[in-house]
Design an enzyme around this catalytic site. Structure first.
Site, short mmCIF file in Angstrom:
data_model
loop_
_atom_site.label_atom_id
_atom_site.label_comp_id
_atom_site.label_asym_id
_atom_site.label_seq_id
_atom_site.Cartn_x
_atom_site.Cartn_y
_atom_site.Cartn_z
N PHE A 137 0.82 -1.22 0.00
CA PHE A 137 0.00 0.00 0.00
C PHE A 137 0.85 1.27 0.00
CE2 PHE A 137 -3.24 -2.46 2.88
CZ PHE A 137 -3.67 -3.21 1.79
N GLU B 92 0.94 15.35 9.71
CA GLU B 92 0.37 14.40 8.76
C GLU B 92 -1.16 14.35 8.88
OE1 GLU B 92 2.13 10.49 8.80
OE2 GLU B 92 0.31 9.56 8.03
N ARG C 108 -31.27 21.03 -11.81
CA ARG C 108 -32.06 19.83 -12.14
C ARG C 108 -33.51 20.00 -11.66
NH1 ARG C 108 -32.48 15.22 -15.21
NH2 ARG C 108 -33.41 13.52 -14.03
N GLN D 43 -38.43 20.09 0.53
CA GLN D 43 -38.01 20.38 1.90
C GLN D 43 -37.03 19.34 2.45
OE1 GLN D 43 -40.67 20.19 5.33
NE2 GLN D 43 -40.17 22.32 5.75
N GLY E 281 -3.54 6.56 9.55
CA GLY E 281 -4.14 6.16 10.83
C GLY E 281 -5.64 6.12 10.68
C1 LIG Z 1 -4.56 3.97 -0.86
C2 LIG Z 1 -3.67 3.71 0.32
C3 LIG Z 1 -2.48 4.42 0.45
C4 LIG Z 1 -1.62 4.14 1.51
N1 LIG Z 1 -0.39 4.77 1.57
C5 LIG Z 1 0.52 4.34 2.47
C6 LIG Z 1 1.87 4.81 2.42
O1 LIG Z 1 2.23 5.64 1.57
N2 LIG Z 1 2.76 4.29 3.31
C7 LIG Z 1 2.40 3.38 4.25
O2 LIG Z 1 3.27 2.96 5.01
N3 LIG Z 1 1.13 2.94 4.33
C8 LIG Z 1 0.19 3.37 3.47
N4 LIG Z 1 -1.10 2.90 3.52
C9 LIG Z 1 -1.46 1.95 4.55
C10 LIG Z 1 -2.44 2.51 5.58
O3 LIG Z 1 -1.81 3.43 6.41
C11 LIG Z 1 -3.01 1.29 6.34
O4 LIG Z 1 -3.87 0.62 5.43
C12 LIG Z 1 -3.74 1.69 7.59
O5 LIG Z 1 -2.85 2.19 8.55
C13 LIG Z 1 -4.51 0.50 8.20
O6 LIG Z 1 -3.71 -0.63 8.30
P1 LIG Z 1 -4.24 -2.03 7.72
O7 LIG Z 1 -4.67 -1.78 6.32
O8 LIG Z 1 -3.19 -3.07 7.93
O9 LIG Z 1 -5.53 -2.35 8.57
P2 LIG Z 1 -5.55 -3.12 9.98
O10 LIG Z 1 -4.48 -2.57 10.85
O11 LIG Z 1 -5.55 -4.58 9.69
O12 LIG Z 1 -6.95 -2.69 10.55
C14 LIG Z 1 -8.19 -3.39 10.27
C15 LIG Z 1 -9.31 -2.73 11.02
O13 LIG Z 1 -9.06 -2.81 12.42
C16 LIG Z 1 -9.21 -1.53 13.00
N5 LIG Z 1 -8.36 -1.38 14.17
C17 LIG Z 1 -7.02 -1.35 14.22
N6 LIG Z 1 -6.59 -1.16 15.49
C18 LIG Z 1 -7.71 -1.06 16.24
C19 LIG Z 1 -7.95 -0.86 17.63
N7 LIG Z 1 -6.97 -0.73 18.50
N8 LIG Z 1 -9.25 -0.81 18.07
C20 LIG Z 1 -10.27 -0.95 17.18
N9 LIG Z 1 -10.11 -1.16 15.87
C21 LIG Z 1 -8.85 -1.20 15.41
C22 LIG Z 1 -8.82 -0.57 11.89
O14 LIG Z 1 -9.32 0.71 12.15
C23 LIG Z 1 -9.46 -1.24 10.70
O15 LIG Z 1 -10.80 -0.88 10.66
C24 LIG Z 1 -1.99 3.18 2.49
C25 LIG Z 1 -3.21 2.51 2.37
C26 LIG Z 1 -4.03 2.73 1.30
C27 LIG Z 1 -5.29 1.92 1.17
#
Ligand SMILES: Cc1cc2nc3c(=O)[nH]c(=O)nc-3n(C[C@H](O)[C@H](O)[C@H](O)COP(=O)(O)OP(=O)(O)OC[C@H]3O[C@@H](n4cnc5c(N)ncnc54)[C@H](O)[C@@H]3O)c2cc1C
Length: 381
Positions: free
Chosen positions: A156, A244, A270, A281, A366
């Site tokens: 990602f 950030e 429209r 409303q 985040g």
């Molecule tokens: C388009 C895109 C661009 C991105 N760009 C970058 C980048 O440039 N560099 C980089 O390093 N990363 C990047 N990311 C990664 C992004 O920061 C992560 O996807 C994000 O931090 C979530 O991590 P994860 O996908 O592993 O989800 P997970 O950590 O697996 O989370 C899954 C779910 O659990 C929830 N969760 C997590 N912890 C808790 C908690 N303590 N309590 C309750 N719920 C919780 C989350 O909110 C989420 O809903 C990108 C992601 C995308 C989709």
């Protein structure tokens, strides 16, 4: 946007940037969306005109101006719906790590290219098995003489295809206890043997943003590529999170404003059952509710921008903003598509793309849930 934060000079800058966007960026958005990437020349044009890293010291090729200019650039990019050219990520999220934690040699080497658009940056923290839980990353950087040998997988990563320089979060001490103390930030240049970029990921939105996997296989970089101190990476990341989250909130807020404006315009024009869509409303109430939420977001955000510019520690409030503004923008997106009727689901109407693109704002930088965990902790809960 009107605020005491912005002077006449800022307004002149905003005006010039708007003209630049309407000439150089907006006409190409659809083409870039189809291509799945923004051409390097567009980055170069941004740099040549002083729109990348404007805050970087003149000594390193920047303009040495305040954070307000970054706010203007990020707002205007969002207003025209240009999210693929991730200037905010590059200028205001990644390059500040080099500026704050890099030594003089590193700054001289990389900052001028970052400001000119010759060097596009990425930051690689997330791994297939570690997103929200950054301390769980498994990428390692083992010291071997004057080099680090990096091994691991990232996913990602924004600007993942175009990037010339990537800041990699890796464990220089995989046995550190607590684990976050073993994380360091190491710069890897494109072309370094052992560093390879994966495919441009197929996403729900943000189609013109190149988001990719990365892999490091016995990738050797000189120890002089370490940013700051060994084992300090996690603390550096925490220090920069305020800016950030603020930048991401600025963009989500601007998107919500753009979506409301375009929907009001469409619904006034429209006509159904002999009347404009706005005049029912139920719809008027919807618009009023959205405008109220947007106004709340704008006022909160402006106060945070002002505090941030004044150097205040506002991590708690900025985390609240990152938790609330992108969720609000998504509520607005939902209703704006609905108010467009079937046309809201058609690609030729900009609301269609914006509603899709805004979805990611509750996830990256985040997630909403992680923000709430942070705020909850800071409230002593
Ligand atoms: C388009 C895109 C661009 C991105 N760009 C970058 C980048 O440039 N560099 C980089 O390093 N990363 C990047 N990311 C990664 C992004 O920061 C992560 O996807 C994000 O931090 C979530 O991590 P994860 O996908 O592993 O989800 P997970 O950590 O697996 O989370 C899954 C779910 O659990 C929830 N969760 C997590 N912890 C808790 C908690 N303590 N309590 C309750 N719920 C919780 C989350 O909110 C989420 O809903 C990108 C992601 C995308 C989709």
């Amino acid at each position: 946007m009107s605020s005491s934060l912005f002077s006449e000079e800022h307004d002149i800058f905003r005006d010039a940037f708007r003209k630049f966007l309407s000439k150089e960026i907006a006409p190409h958005l659809e083409e870039w969306e189809r291509d799945g990437i923004v051409p390097r020349e567009a980055w170069k044009k941004m740099g040549e005109n002083g729109y990348l890293c404007p805050w970087v010291d003149e000594k390193y090729g920047g303009s040495g101006v305040g954070f307000e200019y970054s706010v203007i650039i990020n707002e205007e990019l969002a207003y025209v719906g240009c999210l693929g050219l991730a200037a905010g990520l590059h200028s205001d999220i990644i390059v500040p790590y080099i500026n704050s934690f890099g030594n003089e040699q590193q700054k001289m080497k990389w900052l001028p290219g970052c400001a000119s658009g010759d060097i596009i940056t990425a930051i690689a923290m997330t791994e297939p098995g570690a997103g929200s839980d950054l301390a769980a990353i498994r990428t390692t950087a083992v010291r071997d003489g004057d080099e680090y040998v990096i091994n691991g997988q990232k996913t990602f990563i924004s600007n993942g295809i175009l990037c010339d320089l990537v800041i990699v979060a890796a464990k220089t001490d995989p046995k550190a206890n607590p684990p976050f103390k073993g994380i360091s930030l190491i710069c890897v240049e494109d072309g370094t043997p052992g560093f390879s970029k994966g495919r441009n990921l197929d996403k729900m939105g943000f189609h013109s943003q190149d988001t990719a996997e990365m892999s490091f296989e016995d990738c050797r970089v000189p120890v002089s590529n370490l940013l700051g101190g060994e084992g300090k990476g996690f603390s550096y990341l925490m220090q920069k999170l305020q800016a950030e989250r603020l930048i991401v909130s600025v963009m989500a807020q601007a998107l919500s404003e753009a979506m409301l404006d375009m929907t009001i315009k469409y619904c006034k024009e429209r006509t159904i059952f002999g009347k404009p869509v706005t005049s029912f409303q139920h719809n008027t109430f919807k618009f009023v509710e959205m405008a109220t939420e947007i106004e709340l977001g704008r006022n909160f955000l402006n106060s945070l921008i002002e505090d941030h510019c004044a150097g205040k520690d506002i991590v708690k409030k900025v985390s609240m903003a990152k938790a609330w503004i992108p969720e609000m923008a998504n509520r607005v997106a939902y209703h704006c598509v609905q108010l467009h009727g079937g046309y809201g689901y058609m690609e030729e109407y900009p609301i269609c793309r914006l509603a899709r693109d805004v979805r990611i704002f509750t996830i990256f930088a985040g997630t909403t849930e992680v923000m709430k965990v942070i705020v909850g902790r800071m409230m002593g809960l």
